[in-house]
Write a protein that holds these residues in place. Sequence first.
Motif: not given
Length: 246
Positions: A95-106, A140-145
């Motif tokens: 959902w939303g922007s696919p690549i998430r940074r720190n949206h959960r505890e590691p 560089a991952y091509p499906y990040a949008e």
Amino acid sequence: MKAVKRLLLVIFIIYLVPTFASAGLWAMRDHPSGWSAARWSSAGILPKPEDAPDAAIYVFSAMTGGLKGSVASHAWIVFKEKGAKAYTRYDKVGWGSPIRRNHREPDAYWYSNPPQLVTKITGSKAELLIPNKVEGAIAAYPYAEPGGYTIWPGPNSNTFVAYVLRTLPELGAVLPPHAVGRDYLPNGEFVHLDEDGRDLHVTIRGLIGFSAGVRSGFELHVLGLVAGLDLANPGIKVPAVGRIGI
């Protein structure tokens, strides 16, 4: 005709029997009633950053939620630079922007399921890889949008992590057999040879194909289900179940 029947029988035994068995065991367990009722807190696996100052890279995998959780897992990447006061986590979501940074505890539970460690690299090797390769592979991952996610056959969360692992053979790992979507090759690739030349992947849109090499051993994937042999760490790879060591 006999050959076709034998082939179908082999496919049924290798791929469908363990899948049905896993689904049956899943149905007998208790599960959270929904997303909001699931546990998403830390599983307490990782040391506190201040207690482990060295650079580190981790890859985690946990069974996912809903019915697909009976056969499929979700993977993510965690790293920490030397002396950093916090970990950085990257996932791909639907959902939303696919690549998430720190949206959960590691090291958080995923839909109440505890994470399993796929691989880890620490010390000077991780210190070199994080700025030079890990962050570059993620970028560089091509499906990040937005819109770059398809639950099956991919590209999904496991496609993202598998892409990073193929780009960085130094991490020395492949995702477990129940990481559905990991064999989907980006940009319509039919054949991919890892950068160090030690693993070969052949697939038709992640639906049917094989992988062979030092890290993969020998694997056949059919409709996202993976069966095979682990040669580096002797064991068998069972669809929907995972790796069973010998």
